[in-house]
Write a protein that holds these residues in place. Structure first.
Motif, PDB file in Angstrom:
ATOM      1  N   ASN A 186       0.840  -1.207   0.000  1.00 49.12           N
ATOM      2  CA  ASN A 186       0.000   0.000   0.000  1.00 49.12           C
ATOM      3  C   ASN A 186       0.871   1.251   0.000  1.00 49.12           C
ATOM      4  O   ASN A 186       0.639   2.199  -0.758  1.00 49.12           O
ATOM      5  CB  ASN A 186      -0.925   0.014   1.218  1.00 49.12           C
ATOM      6  CG  ASN A 186      -2.055  -0.985   1.073  1.00 49.12           C
ATOM      7  OD1 ASN A 186      -2.466  -1.326  -0.038  1.00 49.12           O
ATOM      8  ND2 ASN A 186      -2.563  -1.472   2.201  1.00 49.12           N
ATOM      9  N   ARG A 187       1.863   1.242   0.849  1.00 44.87           N
ATOM     10  CA  ARG A 187       2.792   2.373   0.911  1.00 44.87           C
ATOM     11  C   ARG A 187       3.569   2.506  -0.397  1.00 44.87           C
ATOM     12  O   ARG A 187       3.762   3.617  -0.912  1.00 44.87           O
ATOM     13  CB  ARG A 187       3.758   2.169   2.082  1.00 44.87           C
ATOM     14  CG  ARG A 187       4.798   3.262   2.256  1.00 44.87           C
ATOM     15  CD  ARG A 187       5.705   2.904   3.429  1.00 44.87           C
ATOM     16  NE  ARG A 187       6.878   3.738   3.481  1.00 44.87           N
ATOM     17  CZ  ARG A 187       7.947   3.475   4.216  1.00 44.87           C
ATOM     18  NH1 ARG A 187       7.981   2.371   4.964  1.00 44.87           N
ATOM     19  NH2 ARG A 187       8.974   4.291   4.227  1.00 44.87           N
TER      20      ARG A 187
ATOM     21  N   ASN B  88       2.748   1.479  -3.515  1.00 42.74           N
ATOM     22  CA  ASN B  88       1.915   1.936  -4.630  1.00 42.74           C
ATOM     23  C   ASN B  88       1.473   3.384  -4.446  1.00 42.74           C
ATOM     24  O   ASN B  88       1.400   4.147  -5.414  1.00 42.74           O
ATOM     25  CB  ASN B  88       0.698   1.019  -4.791  1.00 42.74           C
ATOM     26  CG  ASN B  88       1.078  -0.363  -5.269  1.00 42.74           C
ATOM     27  OD1 ASN B  88       2.061  -0.527  -5.992  1.00 42.74           O
ATOM     28  ND2 ASN B  88       0.318  -1.370  -4.875  1.00 42.74           N
ATOM     29  N   HIS B  89       1.188   3.768  -3.204  1.00 44.35           N
ATOM     30  CA  HIS B  89       0.789   5.157  -2.947  1.00 44.35           C
ATOM     31  C   HIS B  89       1.943   6.110  -3.260  1.00 44.35           C
ATOM     32  O   HIS B  89       1.745   7.141  -3.913  1.00 44.35           O
ATOM     33  CB  HIS B  89       0.355   5.319  -1.490  1.00 44.35           C
ATOM     34  CG  HIS B  89      -0.018   6.735  -1.142  1.00 44.35           C
ATOM     35  ND1 HIS B  89      -1.189   7.327  -1.581  1.00 44.35           N
ATOM     36  CD2 HIS B  89       0.649   7.691  -0.412  1.00 44.35           C
ATOM     37  CE1 HIS B  89      -1.235   8.579  -1.137  1.00 44.35           C
ATOM     38  NE2 HIS B  89      -0.138   8.818  -0.430  1.00 44.35           N
TER      39      HIS B  89
ATOM     40  N   ASP C 291       2.401   6.329  -6.998  1.00 38.85           N
ATOM     41  CA  ASP C 291       1.371   7.169  -7.620  1.00 38.85           C
ATOM     42  C   ASP C 291       1.706   8.652  -7.465  1.00 38.85           C
ATOM     43  O   ASP C 291       1.498   9.451  -8.382  1.00 38.85           O
ATOM     44  CB  ASP C 291       0.001   6.869  -7.004  1.00 38.85           C
ATOM     45  CG  ASP C 291      -0.646   5.620  -7.594  1.00 38.85           C
ATOM     46  OD1 ASP C 291      -0.365   5.322  -8.771  1.00 38.85           O
ATOM     47  OD2 ASP C 291      -1.416   4.956  -6.886  1.00 38.85           O
ATOM     48  N   GLU C 292       2.218   9.029  -6.300  1.00 39.94           N
ATOM     49  CA  GLU C 292       2.594  10.426  -6.066  1.00 39.94           C
ATOM     50  C   GLU C 292       3.712  10.844  -7.008  1.00 39.94           C
ATOM     51  O   GLU C 292       3.699  11.939  -7.574  1.00 39.94           O
ATOM     52  CB  GLU C 292       3.031  10.617  -4.608  1.00 39.94           C
ATOM     53  CG  GLU C 292       1.894  10.571  -3.601  1.00 39.94           C
ATOM     54  CD  GLU C 292       0.914  11.715  -3.808  1.00 39.94           C
ATOM     55  OE1 GLU C 292       1.352  12.851  -4.046  1.00 39.94           O
ATOM     56  OE2 GLU C 292      -0.308  11.461  -3.757  1.00 39.94           O
TER      57      GLU C 292
ATOM     58  N   SER D 192      -1.435   3.948 -13.745  1.00 46.36           N
ATOM     59  CA  SER D 192      -1.508   3.386 -12.400  1.00 46.36           C
ATOM     60  C   SER D 192      -0.158   2.797 -12.019  1.00 46.36           C
ATOM     61  O   SER D 192       0.576   2.261 -12.866  1.00 46.36           O
ATOM     62  CB  SER D 192      -2.580   2.301 -12.343  1.00 46.36           C
ATOM     63  OG  SER D 192      -2.459   1.547 -11.148  1.00 46.36           O
TER      64      SER D 192
END
Length: 511
Positions: free
Chosen positions: A118-119, A121-122, A125-126, A136
């Motif tokens: 999660n960290r 991919n987040h 994305d940023e 994506s």
């Protein structure tokens, strides 16, 4: 006193039989964008590999001082630990991994010994938003074109605590719009205090973004000057050691009969079968004519070219190819070659050449049937043919046994052109024929293209550089969202007019 972040002094690097760098000096100021220019083989990339530790301390002579301290890097990890990050011209991405996995490869976002996806991919994305890539983080890199992969490389560099970012030909794979976006991003990094060193052959970009320029020639430092005091002609003169009176050779075309007509050509994506990448395209190419094809990234230029060349890209292809007044069947590459078509790919190192083979084998690869006797290739004739091309194309190599991967970009491109010219085509499709090569080599490629047209061949040139199309083409088509949006004679064409046509249907791109 000027704040210097990098000082390289007396750098000398020798390979067997070749002195690549000779007492090179480079000084870079903190927070500037510093361009390094020179012809292929001038030593630009070698110097940056010395700086980044690709060539470790002990394999070269001279001193490196970074951020006020003497440095002796034993590898890339050492230089990255100090805040030096290099993005090489040859992209180093793992195609079977996602964008996020590539960005944080070797720098994993872990928690208690496990990767925090999660960290990861987040954060990815940023970074993608920061570089302006609308994909994506979980998208596989293999699904991206070379331009988007370049942006992933830049996002990967930004994920590290970079103080000095080195970019080797960062816009070579990008069209004008995406290049300008990237240059804007670099200006923003400069405003944040990040220093950038750029190696580029695109002099208009060098002049627009650089604070200072250093010229290398034959492995030596020629000069460093403020960009505000320079002109493109002065940069070119420094690079080649002489003045180039004209960037494009003069050429008077002798246009003949129609060689190829493309009628109602439609191509669907092999990934999304309901998405048309090329839609109802109609084009004509005449003997002795150089025709340009302009379009932004994603317009469908390469998809059109590859689908015409033996349906080597796309599915559910429909339409007609009319050659010399008769419909032809080019259902595969072999049939395309038999019908007098040739296609030089935009990615010569991946698809156009066998880099571990020699010049001779690369030139003969597409036309082996012309050298076969009783089912065997005549080695003597193969050598003779290759040697003739080496001379006529001015391929700078001692023998045709020289390994292609060791040649400069310009000479590699000449080998690609030789391979396809050997098949004796009537129609040549050249996809980004001067990408990543210096101004002197570009001029030679333009001269070769003119010569092919003078021999009565029809030549289609796909290029992201509008000045190039305006400089060498007799007629230019524009493509947007898979459709032809304009056809302009050279005399009537301008960069502004072409760009207007290239964006004409941008809002109608199929989902």
């Amino acid at each position: 006193m000027t704040d210097t972040i990098l000082r390289m002094s007396g750098i000398t690097k020798t390979f067997p039989g070749v002195k690549a760098l000779q007492d090179v000096n480079l000084e870079v100021r903190r927070g500037e964008i510093h361009s390094i220019c020179g012809e292929n083989g001038a030593g630009k990339s070698t110097l940056m590999k010395v700086l980044s530790g690709v060539y470790p301390h002990g394999t070269y002579e001279g001193d490196i001082e970074f951020d006020g301290e003497a440095c002796e890097f034993s590898g890339i990890r050492d230089s990255e630990h100090r805040g030096i990050v290099i993005i090489h011209q040859e992209l180093a991405l793992a195609s079977n991994l996602s964008i996020a996995e590539n960005i944080f490869l070797g720098n994993e976002q872990a928690k208690r010994g496990f990767i925090d996806w999660n960290r990861t991919n987040h954060a990815a994305d940023e970074l993608l938003r920061r570089v302006g890539l609308g994909e994506s983080a979980v998208t596989p890199v293999i699904d991206l074109g070379v331009g988007k992969q370049q942006l992933v490389e830049i996002a990967k560099a930004l994920s590290k605590k970079v103080k000095l970012l080195i970019l080797d030909e960062p816009t070579a794979a990008l069209n004008d719009e995406d290049s300008e976006h990237l240059l804007g991003l670099l200006r923003g990094l400069r405003d944040e205090g990040i220093t950038c060193v750029i190696i580029s052959h695109k002099l208009n970009e060098v002049m627009s973004i650089s604070d200072r320029v250093t010229i290398l020639r034959d492995g030596k430092t020629i000069w460093t000057q403020e960009t505000a005091e320079l002109t493109e002609d002065k940069v070119i003169s420094g690079m080649v050691g002489r003045d180039l009176e004209h960037r494009y050779p003069e050429h008077t075309p002798n246009i003949g009969e129609e060689a190829l007509r493309i009628e109602d050509w439609t191509v669907y994506s092999p990934i999304q079968a309901d998405r048309a990448l090329v839609r109802g395209v109609n084009m004509t190419l005449r003997r002795g004519e150089i025709v340009g094809l302009a379009g932004l990234m994603g317009a469908g230029r390469t998809e059109l070219a590859m689908s015409v060349f033996g349906r080597s890209y796309g599915v559910n292809i429909s339409g007609k190819l009319i050659k010399d007044g008769k419909e032809i069947r080019a259902r595969n590459v072999a049939e395309a070659i038999d019908n007098g078509l040739a296609y030089a790919t935009e990615d010569r190192k991946r698809y156009g050449l066998n880099l571990i083979e020699d010049i001779k084998r690369n030139i003969s690869a597409a036309g082996l049937s012309k050298l076969a006797k009783g089912g065997w290739v005549d080695g003597n004739e193969e050598h003779k043919v290759a040697d003739e091309f080496r001379a006529s194309m001015n391929i700078k190599a001692p023998t045709v046994e020289s390994i292609v991967g060791k040649l400069s970009g310009g000479n590699q491109q000449k080998v690609v052109l030789s391979k396809w010219i050997f098949t004796d085509p009537d129609v040549l499709i050249l996809d980004e024929p001067t990408r990543g090569i210096d101004v002197g080599a570009k001029y030679e490629i333009y001269t070769i293209i003119n010569r092919l047209a003078d021999e009565g061949k029809a030549v289609l040139v796909i290029s992201s550089e509008l000045p190039e199309l305006l400089g060498i083409c007799d007629r230019i088509y524009t493509l947007s969202a898979g459709r032809i949006t304009g056809e302009v004679a050279r005399a009537d064409a301008t960069q502004e007019g072409l760009m207007t046509l290239m964006t004409k249907e941008e809002q109608e791109v199929a989902p």
